[in-house]
Design a protein around this motif. Structure first.
Motif, mmCIF file in Angstrom:
data_model
loop_
_atom_site.group_PDB
_atom_site.id
_atom_site.type_symbol
_atom_site.label_atom_id
_atom_site.label_comp_id
_atom_site.label_asym_id
_atom_site.label_seq_id
_atom_site.Cartn_x
_atom_site.Cartn_y
_atom_site.Cartn_z
ATOM 1 N N TYR A 123 -22.473 53.247 -24.780
ATOM 2 C CA TYR A 123 -22.943 54.589 -25.124
ATOM 3 C C TYR A 123 -22.331 55.594 -24.137
ATOM 4 N N ILE A 124 -21.765 56.658 -24.666
ATOM 5 C CA ILE A 124 -21.128 57.665 -23.805
ATOM 6 C C ILE A 124 -22.204 58.664 -23.390
ATOM 7 N N SER A 125 -22.717 58.482 -22.183
ATOM 8 C CA SER A 125 -23.878 59.275 -21.750
ATOM 9 C C SER A 125 -23.427 60.309 -20.729
ATOM 10 N N VAL A 126 -22.683 61.306 -21.175
ATOM 11 C CA VAL A 126 -22.199 62.308 -20.221
ATOM 12 C C VAL A 126 -23.415 63.121 -19.761
ATOM 13 N N GLY A 127 -24.005 62.692 -18.646
ATOM 14 C CA GLY A 127 -25.190 63.362 -18.127
ATOM 15 C C GLY A 127 -24.787 64.667 -17.490
ATOM 16 N N GLU A 128 -23.968 64.576 -16.439
ATOM 17 C CA GLU A 128 -23.414 65.796 -15.868
ATOM 18 C C GLU A 128 -21.913 65.605 -15.762
ATOM 19 N N LEU A 129 -21.195 66.524 -16.364
ATOM 20 C CA LEU A 129 -19.745 66.446 -16.343
ATOM 21 C C LEU A 129 -19.253 66.786 -14.948
ATOM 22 N N ARG A 130 -18.411 65.913 -14.392
ATOM 23 C CA ARG A 130 -17.929 66.104 -13.017
ATOM 24 C C ARG A 130 -16.486 66.545 -12.964
ATOM 25 N N GLY A 131 -15.763 66.413 -14.075
ATOM 26 C CA GLY A 131 -14.371 66.850 -14.071
ATOM 27 C C GLY A 131 -13.535 65.930 -14.937
ATOM 28 N N PHE A 132 -12.230 65.921 -14.640
ATOM 29 C CA PHE A 132 -11.289 65.132 -15.430
ATOM 30 C C PHE A 132 -10.471 64.268 -14.481
ATOM 31 N N SER A 133 -9.900 63.197 -15.036
ATOM 32 C CA SER A 133 -9.005 62.389 -14.218
ATOM 33 C C SER A 133 -7.752 63.207 -13.933
ATOM 34 N N GLY A 134 -6.918 62.702 -13.020
ATOM 35 C CA GLY A 134 -5.706 63.439 -12.642
ATOM 36 C C GLY A 134 -4.805 63.705 -13.827
ATOM 37 N N SER A 135 -4.669 62.732 -14.711
ATOM 38 C CA SER A 135 -3.817 62.896 -15.897
ATOM 39 C C SER A 135 -4.526 63.723 -16.960
ATOM 40 N N GLY A 136 -5.849 63.908 -16.803
ATOM 41 C CA GLY A 136 -6.613 64.650 -17.800
ATOM 42 C C GLY A 136 -6.979 63.817 -19.015
ATOM 43 N N LYS A 137 -6.673 62.531 -18.997
ATOM 44 C CA LYS A 137 -6.960 61.711 -20.188
ATOM 45 C C LYS A 137 -8.428 61.316 -20.262
ATOM 46 N N GLU A 138 -9.106 61.329 -19.125
ATOM 47 C CA GLU A 138 -10.509 60.906 -19.100
ATOM 48 C C GLU A 138 -11.404 62.039 -18.590
ATOM 49 N N VAL A 139 -12.642 62.021 -19.060
ATOM 50 C CA VAL A 139 -13.680 62.893 -18.514
ATOM 51 C C VAL A 139 -14.458 62.066 -17.506
#
Ligand code: NAG
Ligand code: NAG
Ligand code: NAG
Ligand code: NAG
Ligand code: NAG
Ligand code: NAG
Ligand code: NAG
Ligand code: NAG
Length: 649
Positions: free
Chosen positions: A284-300
């Protein structure tokens, strides 16, 4: 009293050994040099004109002495601070005080402002190692700006900065250049159209994080579901709109287009039931608090619903595939995090090493079922009011495993009051940031100040040894064995997140599905089972779940690797936990907790989690984070005993 132990003494860290067999051995510790970066001088007195030429001979302003304590007390807080793309400057926000009256030219150095700080010991042409970008910006250049300037982040074009929900823009000029003066600098707010007719101010944005493609933005927004404060995360395209026709402000602004709510609308929730069984869905994708993106931007990157009870971790989810990676698994609390430009490392700020959360999470492998009602309060134990317990750690891509719980960046354990880089009374504050060349990290720290020390608090207050008695500082960690690498090219992200929910104006997030009340069985992945009871408040059959009671029978979710020197086989949990949540208000919760758990493994391994006979009752308001308990909850792992913090400490 803060219970600070050496890193060596720390590790009860156990990795769930279900990780892929391709996981390489942990990295060796690497050499790290830390230097404090320069900041403007301090004026201890904030009276008009107190920042005079004796304090700052160049007449370029003074910053407040105290601060950095909290999200709620803003005096003097700095909010660092991303690197500019050149890797030679970091951005920070600071509060200027003591400016003389207008028309003195120094009158512009007043209030919250955005600064650039040189990281390489050089100076700007006026001799200062810093430059205030926003001081003296004509009001006409920012007629619609908002007051929020936190988490300043650089665009890769070197000409713009995201600060709070504003974008600072120096037009054709590099922010560091002499041509980039306040008169050619503009500030535009970001507008999120949320009303059905497109009119009005739009939605409130918080915790904004720029995607590395310079075009997309992640952010969070508060909501109220079932009378409780919560938040959802969103992804959107940023587009400059020089002359909007509706919505406020009716002036140049950035609009958010193609907004996606970062939830899977039809996913099976993290805890559900089917055919009398409890199902735990770790996909389950439980984005509780978004912290940013990976360096490549492919992941949250986000802090999500735990995989183990009371254990707050960071996760990454791929924007396109929805594949989740657990970035940390240590029982302590993680929150601020930044992933390296090459995606292979994280810098995290975490309570690991302080033992603050071990009384809750030190027994590993407890499935996250009581967390349905306890997460709001267990996560809130991380702070003592404004005081945080974070230090920065470097963690590789594969996360905590075996003896490896990352490398503490700033040495340690340190001597309280020493003012050294490892002084445990200087705590890390959000956010740490990687340099674009992957060989430096910037972070900032705040010293514990009254009333989180001194007075009735058993922790003494130590005088600050920083210049001017400043109680916050900006630090640069140099990973000296790493050669600077060119900034890897970033692909533009798609506007679409296939697993997400396209945002519809006027819509409010759905509550995450919760299981119906009743009694169910949870099968251990490796052995045994648990009986799980979900009940509503006051045993009302229609109320949201407020009580979770679990009885474990030889329960094991898999092989655990303990870090006290050797690997063990399965460990089995027996006993019960019974946790009831009382809502005192939208932000204030009281929890009643009864535990008597025993976990046994090979070679005499034993862990226990027990409350006092009268139970453990913990009240925390998430807006203030003061620990207020009666009764006790204690976890022991072999002979190591982890107790809860004293009240208000
Ligand atoms: C100046 O300091 C006093 C005492 O700390 C505080 O009450 C006041 O709000 C401060 N004023 C400004 C402008 O920061
Ligand atoms: C600056 O203020 C301090 C404290 O009020 C005072 O002692 C000093 O003389 C002032 N310096 C100048 C250049 O006015
Ligand atoms: C510092 O960085 C600047 C670029 O901003 C460069 O011009 C200068 O030579 C560097 N100085 C040192 C001492 O490395
Ligand atoms: C600046 O140079 C001094 C003296 O060489 C050194 O101690 C300090 O660490 C340097 N600062 C930075 C930010 O590199
Ligand atoms: C990142 O890690 C992977 C796997 O360990 C490795 O193959 C790759 O070369 C690393 N990337 C960089 C840029 O170091
Ligand atoms: C617990 O489960 C393990 C693995 O299935 C089994 O070997 C052991 O006998 C069980 N213990 C008890 C007390 O049931
Ligand atoms: C959990 O504890 C409460 C008392 O706080 C009690 O009323 C309830 O029956 C217990 N639930 C179970 C399933 O034992
Ligand atoms: C502590 O919590 C109790 C409820 O358990 C409440 O009555 C009391 O007012 C709280 N004290 C503080 C200082 O918040």
């Amino acid at each position: 009293m803060a219970r600070l132990v050496s890193l060596g003494a720390l590790l009860v860290a156990i990795a769930l050994a279900s990780a892929s067999p391709r996981v390489p051995p942990p990295p060796e510790p690497e050499p790290i040099e830390i230097v404090e970066l320069p900041l403007p001088p301090v004026s201890a007195n904030n009276a008009t004109g107190s920042c005079n030429l004796s304090i700052n001979p160049r007449g370029t302003g003074c910053i407040a002495q105290k601060g950095g304590g909290s999200d709620t007390k803003t005096i003097g807080i700095i909010a660092s601070g991303d690197f500019l793309p050149d890797g030679k400057h970091v951005i920070t926000m600071a509060t200027f005080v003591g400016a003389p009256e207008h028309p003195d030219p120094a009158s512009i150095y007043d209030g919250e402002q955005i600064l650039l700080i040189k990281t390489n010991n050089s100076t700007f042409p006026n001799g200062d190692p810093w430059k205030c970008l926003t001081c003296g910006m004509p009001a006409d250049n920012a007629p619609h700006r908002t007051a929020l300037l936190d988490y300043p982040q650089a665009f890769a074009d070197g000409k713009r900065i995201l600060a709070g929900d504003n974008i600072i823009d120096c037009g054709e000029y590099d922010l560091t250049s002499v041509e980039c003066t306040p008169t050619v600098t503009y500030m535009y707010p970001i507008h999120w159209e949320t009303s059905l007719d497109g009119e009005g101010k739009g939605g409130a944005l918080r915790e904004l994080r720029l995607h590395p493609d310079d075009i997309h933005l992640g952010f969070s927004s508060f909501n109220f579901i079932n009378g409780q404060l919560g938040q959802s995360a969103y992804f959107a395209r940023l587009q400059f709109n020089p002359s909007p026709e509706k919505g406020l402000p009716l002036g140049p602004r950035y609009d958010l287009l193609s907004v996606t709510r970062m939830v899977e609308p039809n996913a099976i929730p993290p805890i559900s039931v089917k055919d009398g069984q409890v199902i735990i869905n770790r996909d389950y994708i439980s984005v509780g608090e978004l912290r940013g993106f990976s360096g490549s931007g492919k992941e949250v990157i986000y802090v999500g619903f735990g995989w183990e009870s009371s254990n707050t971790d960071a996760f990454a989810v791929h924007l396109q595939t929805g594949k989740i990676r657990r970035l940390t698994s240590h029982p302590e609390y993680v929150d601020p995090i930044d992933v390296s430009p090459d995606d292979n490392w994280s810098v995290i700020e975490d309570t690991r090493g302080t033992d603050r959360q071990m009384f809750l999470a030190g027994m590993r492998g407890i499935p996250p079922v009581t967390d349905l009602v306890s997460t709001r309060i267990t996560t809130a134990t991380r702070n003592n009011g404004p005081r945080r317990f974070f230090q920065p750690f470097l963690v590789d891509r594969y996360g905590d495993r075996g003896d490896y719980a990352g490398q503490k960046i700033n040495g340690g354990p340190g001597v309280p009051g020493s003012g050294d880089i490892d002084d445990p009374e200087w705590n890390a504050m959000a956010d740490p940031r990687w340099s674009p060349h992957g060989n430096e990290i910037v972070y900032w720290q705040a010293q514990t100040i009254f009333p989180e020390c001194g007075g009735p608090n058993p922790l003494p207050c130590y005088p600050s040894k920083a210049p001017g008695g400043r109680t916050y500082r900006l630090m640069l960690a140099k990973l000296v064995s790493r050669a600077p690498k060119p900034y890897p090219p970033v692909e533009e992200a798609s506007d679409e997140i296939p697993w997400g929910e396209p945002y519809i104006r006027g819509s409010v997030p759905n509550a995450r599905g919760e299981p119906p009340q009743g009694v169910y069985t949870l099968k251990g992945k490796a052995a045994g089972y648990a009986k799980v009871s979900f009940a509503g408040a006051g045993n009302s059959a229609s109320a949201p779940i407020a009580n979770v009671a679990v009885t474990y029978h030889n329960f094991s979710d898999g092989k655990l690797t303990y870090t006290n020197g050797y690997e063990k086989g399965l460990a089995f949990i027996n006993g019960y936990e019974n946790v009831t949540l009382e809502f005192l208000s939208a932000t204030n919760n009281l929890i009643h907790w009864y535990s008597d758990l025993v976990q046994t493994g090979q070679d005499g391994f034993i862990a226990t989690k027990k409350t006092s006979p009268d139970g453990f009752h913990l009240n925390i308001d998430v807006t203030t984070n003061f620990f207020n308990a009666s009764g006790t909850l204690t976890t022991t792992v072999n002979d190591k005993v982890y107790k809860q913090p004293l009240n208000a400490t």
